[in-house]
Design a protein around this motif. Sequence first.
Motif, mmCIF file in Angstrom:
data_model
loop_
_atom_site.group_PDB
_atom_site.id
_atom_site.type_symbol
_atom_site.label_atom_id
_atom_site.label_comp_id
_atom_site.label_asym_id
_atom_site.label_seq_id
_atom_site.Cartn_x
_atom_site.Cartn_y
_atom_site.Cartn_z
ATOM 1 N N VAL A 1 16.056 24.457 -18.848
ATOM 2 C CA VAL A 1 16.216 25.991 -18.790
ATOM 3 C C VAL A 1 16.983 26.831 -18.194
ATOM 4 C CG1 VAL A 1 13.637 26.759 -17.891
ATOM 5 C CG2 VAL A 1 14.755 27.648 -19.694
ATOM 6 N N SER A 2 17.409 28.001 -19.064
ATOM 7 C CA SER A 2 18.564 28.193 -18.654
ATOM 8 C C SER A 2 17.834 29.511 -18.158
ATOM 9 C CB SER A 2 19.342 29.238 -19.242
ATOM 10 O OG SER A 2 19.950 30.181 -20.046
ATOM 11 N N VAL A 3 18.762 30.000 -16.998
ATOM 12 C CA VAL A 3 17.889 31.927 -16.167
ATOM 13 C C VAL A 3 19.034 32.650 -16.236
ATOM 14 C CG1 VAL A 3 16.570 32.589 -14.288
ATOM 15 C CG2 VAL A 3 15.734 30.120 -14.884
ATOM 16 N N ASN A 37 26.383 32.509 -28.514
ATOM 17 C CA ASN A 37 27.028 31.126 -28.977
ATOM 18 C C ASN A 37 25.904 30.626 -28.705
ATOM 19 O OD1 ASN A 37 29.280 30.638 -29.231
ATOM 20 N ND2 ASN A 37 29.495 32.231 -28.260
ATOM 21 N N CYS A 38 24.337 30.800 -28.747
ATOM 22 C CA CYS A 38 23.209 29.876 -28.459
ATOM 23 C C CYS A 38 23.131 29.892 -29.781
ATOM 24 C CB CYS A 38 22.261 31.147 -27.917
ATOM 25 S SG CYS A 38 20.117 29.803 -27.454
ATOM 26 N N ARG A 39 22.267 28.992 -30.517
ATOM 27 C CA ARG A 39 22.089 28.156 -31.634
ATOM 28 C C ARG A 39 20.452 27.899 -31.394
ATOM 29 N NH1 ARG A 39 25.984 24.420 -34.548
ATOM 30 N NH2 ARG A 39 28.541 24.991 -34.156
ATOM 31 N N PHE A 40 19.804 28.483 -30.978
ATOM 32 C CA PHE A 40 18.563 29.134 -30.883
ATOM 33 C C PHE A 40 17.800 29.616 -30.576
ATOM 34 C CE2 PHE A 40 20.108 25.120 -28.569
ATOM 35 C CZ PHE A 40 20.042 23.609 -29.975
ATOM 36 N N ASP A 41 18.808 30.562 -30.970
ATOM 37 C CA ASP A 41 17.971 32.147 -30.489
ATOM 38 C C ASP A 41 17.080 32.418 -29.440
ATOM 39 O OD1 ASP A 41 19.070 32.925 -32.814
ATOM 40 O OD2 ASP A 41 17.479 32.386 -34.463
ATOM 41 N N ALA A 42 17.787 31.155 -28.166
ATOM 42 C CA ALA A 42 16.782 31.577 -27.135
ATOM 43 C C ALA A 42 17.185 32.473 -26.630
ATOM 44 C CB ALA A 42 17.278 30.108 -26.661
ATOM 45 N N VAL A 43 18.444 33.437 -27.316
ATOM 46 C CA VAL A 43 18.766 34.811 -25.794
ATOM 47 C C VAL A 43 18.839 36.106 -26.422
ATOM 48 C CG1 VAL A 43 20.842 35.813 -24.744
ATOM 49 C CG2 VAL A 43 20.981 33.218 -25.010
ATOM 50 N N GLU A 44 18.207 37.094 -25.829
ATOM 51 C CA GLU A 44 17.563 38.757 -26.069
ATOM 52 C C GLU A 44 18.095 39.214 -25.488
ATOM 53 O OE1 GLU A 44 13.505 38.176 -26.799
ATOM 54 O OE2 GLU A 44 12.783 38.075 -24.443
ATOM 55 N N SER A 52 18.004 38.333 -21.352
ATOM 56 C CA SER A 52 16.878 37.156 -20.741
ATOM 57 C C SER A 52 17.319 35.933 -21.657
ATOM 58 C CB SER A 52 15.757 37.957 -20.467
ATOM 59 O OG SER A 52 15.709 38.105 -21.362
ATOM 60 N N VAL A 53 16.722 35.092 -21.498
ATOM 61 C CA VAL A 53 16.250 33.617 -22.381
ATOM 62 C C VAL A 53 14.674 33.648 -22.303
ATOM 63 C CG1 VAL A 53 16.479 31.297 -21.725
ATOM 64 C CG2 VAL A 53 17.866 32.842 -20.642
ATOM 65 N N ARG A 54 14.477 33.235 -23.603
ATOM 66 C CA ARG A 54 12.950 33.176 -24.028
ATOM 67 C C ARG A 54 12.680 31.570 -23.634
ATOM 68 N NH1 ARG A 54 13.946 35.103 -30.017
ATOM 69 N NH2 ARG A 54 12.291 34.984 -30.470
ATOM 70 N N ARG A 86 11.699 28.971 -26.123
ATOM 71 C CA ARG A 86 12.851 28.488 -27.768
ATOM 72 C C ARG A 86 14.173 27.837 -27.002
ATOM 73 N NH1 ARG A 86 13.781 29.495 -32.453
ATOM 74 N NH2 ARG A 86 12.312 30.402 -33.914
ATOM 75 N N CYS A 87 14.901 28.285 -25.464
ATOM 76 C CA CYS A 87 15.989 27.591 -25.444
ATOM 77 C C CYS A 87 15.299 26.192 -25.125
ATOM 78 C CB CYS A 87 15.533 27.226 -23.465
ATOM 79 S SG CYS A 87 17.245 27.097 -22.541
ATOM 80 N N GLU A 88 16.287 25.419 -26.091
ATOM 81 C CA GLU A 88 16.380 23.926 -25.617
ATOM 82 C C GLU A 88 17.358 23.799 -24.525
ATOM 83 O OE1 GLU A 88 16.340 21.883 -29.062
ATOM 84 O OE2 GLU A 88 15.365 23.428 -30.287
ATOM 85 N N GLY A 89 17.709 23.885 -23.533
ATOM 86 C CA GLY A 89 18.705 23.238 -22.415
ATOM 87 C C GLY A 89 19.522 23.078 -23.000
ATOM 88 N N CYS A 90 19.970 22.954 -23.537
ATOM 89 C CA CYS A 90 21.464 22.654 -24.353
ATOM 90 C C CYS A 90 23.241 23.180 -23.533
ATOM 91 C CB CYS A 90 22.173 22.726 -25.758
ATOM 92 S SG CYS A 90 22.696 24.447 -25.506
ATOM 93 N N GLY A 91 22.557 24.111 -22.013
ATOM 94 C CA GLY A 91 23.982 24.355 -21.721
ATOM 95 C C GLY A 91 24.830 25.011 -21.530
ATOM 96 N N VAL A 92 24.854 25.148 -23.109
ATOM 97 C CA VAL A 92 25.906 26.002 -23.637
ATOM 98 C C VAL A 92 26.481 27.467 -22.915
ATOM 99 C CG1 VAL A 92 26.736 26.758 -25.664
ATOM 100 C CG2 VAL A 92 26.187 24.591 -25.774
ATOM 101 N N CYS A 93 25.283 28.350 -23.219
ATOM 102 C CA CYS A 93 25.589 29.291 -22.052
ATOM 103 C C CYS A 93 25.842 29.451 -20.482
ATOM 104 C CB CYS A 93 24.181 29.949 -22.263
ATOM 105 S SG CYS A 93 22.736 29.372 -21.475
ATOM 106 N N ASP A 94 25.535 28.435 -19.690
ATOM 107 C CA ASP A 94 26.027 28.172 -19.310
ATOM 108 C C ASP A 94 27.470 28.229 -18.790
ATOM 109 O OD1 ASP A 94 26.060 27.792 -16.267
ATOM 110 O OD2 ASP A 94 25.471 25.878 -15.990
ATOM 111 N N SER A 110 22.071 29.859 -14.755
ATOM 112 C CA SER A 110 21.430 28.366 -14.147
ATOM 113 C C SER A 110 20.716 27.109 -15.249
ATOM 114 C CB SER A 110 21.308 28.795 -13.015
ATOM 115 O OG SER A 110 20.822 29.554 -12.490
ATOM 116 N N MET A 111 21.606 26.773 -14.747
ATOM 117 C CA MET A 111 20.020 25.624 -15.352
ATOM 118 C C MET A 111 18.995 25.254 -14.471
ATOM 119 S SD MET A 111 21.213 26.107 -18.624
ATOM 120 C CE MET A 111 20.458 24.910 -19.180
ATOM 121 N N LYS A 112 16.932 25.845 -14.746
ATOM 122 C CA LYS A 112 16.903 25.352 -13.585
ATOM 123 C C LYS A 112 15.987 24.120 -14.685
ATOM 124 C CE LYS A 112 16.919 28.486 -10.829
ATOM 125 N NZ LYS A 112 17.589 30.090 -11.356
#
Lengths: 283, 289
Positions: free
Chosen positions: B61-63, B78-85, B92-94, B97-105, B114-116
Amino acid sequence: MKIVVASGKGGTGKSTVAANLAYSLLDRHPVTLVDCDVEVPNLHLFFDSEPETRDVFTTIPKVDTDLCTLCGDCGNFCRYGAIAVLKDRVLIFEKMCHACGGCMIVCPEKAISETPYPIGLVEDSNPLSGLRLISGFLKEGEVLAPRIIRSAKEMAEDDEIVIIDSSPGIACPVIEAMEDTDFCILVTESTPFGLHDLDLAVGVTKNLGLNTGVVINRSDGSDEEVRDYCAEADIPVLMTIPFDKEIASVQNKGGLISERMPGWKEQFACMYDECLRIGGVGI
Amino acid sequence: MKKIAVVSGKGGTGKTMVTAGLAEIVKSDLSLADCDVEASNFKLLYPGELLSAEDFHGLDVSVIDTEKCVQCGACLENCRFDAVEITDGLYSVRTLRCEGCGVCDYLCPSGAISMKKRLSGEIFCSATEAGPLAHARLDPGSGNSGLLVNEVKKRAARWANISELLLIDGPPGTGCPLISTVSGMDAVLAVTEPSISGLSDLSRLVGVCKGFRLRIFVVINRYDLEESVTREIEEFCRSEGLTVVGKIPFDPSVIAAVRRNMPVTRIDCPASEAIKKIRDNLSKELDVA
Ligand code: SF4
Ligand code: SF4
Ligand code: SF4
Ligand code: SF4
């Protein structure tokens, strides 16, 4: 008002509750029923109709072999193992791709573009006066259920009373179905299995901060454990549907008890009012 | 070792009841797996002794570290999963919703992301009366149920050389958990019931299972509740070339058994008789006991 009908496990009678609830409100107000159990949608079996169909697409990457230098960056980036860069070509495993767009961003040669890839469809119909039915269907063997659920819910976005039949379980499709709703009805059976699964589902609604009520289905009258659980968790029991051969027979043939048996329509309409009251929403 | 998964297009058809019954009466040495990781019930009937518990980590998950964030907006765009708000100007990251794709990172210019590892559940092994059991618990709201099913199967595969038969209580549905469950099996036992939706679910299930090289057997549970639909299901099975290995009548003893947390086969009743017949038919078809 958006109500989602869910359950820790399938087969508890979720679709039945959703369909009866929708039918019982039709005298008062138009209703939209959305089938988000996209792996095994069943609501269309209750209502005959001629639907309009729309395909739902995701995207998958497409590599321009003239530009690609086989550097390997895209394959290294993809966290889902959907791209493999071989000695002489780039392989894409469509079914594993989550369409995050990352490979396209990291490719230093701009060799990747995206093409649409169909994963299912959404049907939109008016089976009865005042009733709109939207059903999502995930193609067999595809896994991106949340995409179809989102498309189906988006079509109902502007409608006033929306009843959503969610998929069973507690994983991502359920979250997708529950998000942005005002109230959740959890359907359960009063067996130890039922209670165990209900507890898991309650965990999800609590996580999402969603107002919740319970319907006990196929009750044989020994519901004390479920009732005690609900009292403890501070969740109201909205309705109890007994196990009864006549009810089972109406339902197994695809009929609605609110249409075929006296009293049920009123009970479902009352339950809706109760959801409104607890959910604190108008309409 | 022969591998059989008991599945159903939808839950609530009596899949666990059939699996637990078979587990008790098969003669072969058995290992077991509960792949219904979202609502694992098998353990309620076979409590046994817990041997091990391991954490299960699904996708990352992205933090976002708000101190480092320069609020450029690249992650949100760029988050395709609407996980950033953004709330009150802070990104911050919801997590749900985050699918851990790593695009934001990858895109973040200030190293604020960071990806945790995300704890998504637990994997267990237990010793039960019927044999060793691998099972799991998925945290509510996690994705990755297919990944968790694979982990459970891996644990069960360790027992391959000591047992003759692997019996899996499968997940409902036809999505990723089901696909993860049936891959590599020798046979599936599809439990269905005589209702219009039961038939529709069965046909979707069969559609998915056909993509794998396995034999498909069908059990019709509560068959006497709607015999006209039972006949339709039998007709469907004939036309698809599937063997119906058993029909279980509606039997109040089943609920009575579940209430007492035990497999129905411990009670002398029509449902038990039917499950014994299923065992006999399966052992003939698959050459196991
Ligand atoms: S990143 Fe681009 S250039 Fe590199 S292998 Fe992938 S497609 Fe080819
Ligand atoms: S779009 Fe994302 S998931 Fe799909 S192949 Fe590219 S990196 Fe992998
Ligand atoms: S990791 Fe992917 S899904 Fe998660 S927030 Fe970043 S871009 Fe969005
Ligand atoms: S990409 Fe990085 S710097 Fe930009 S808004 Fe997101 S977290 Fe902040």
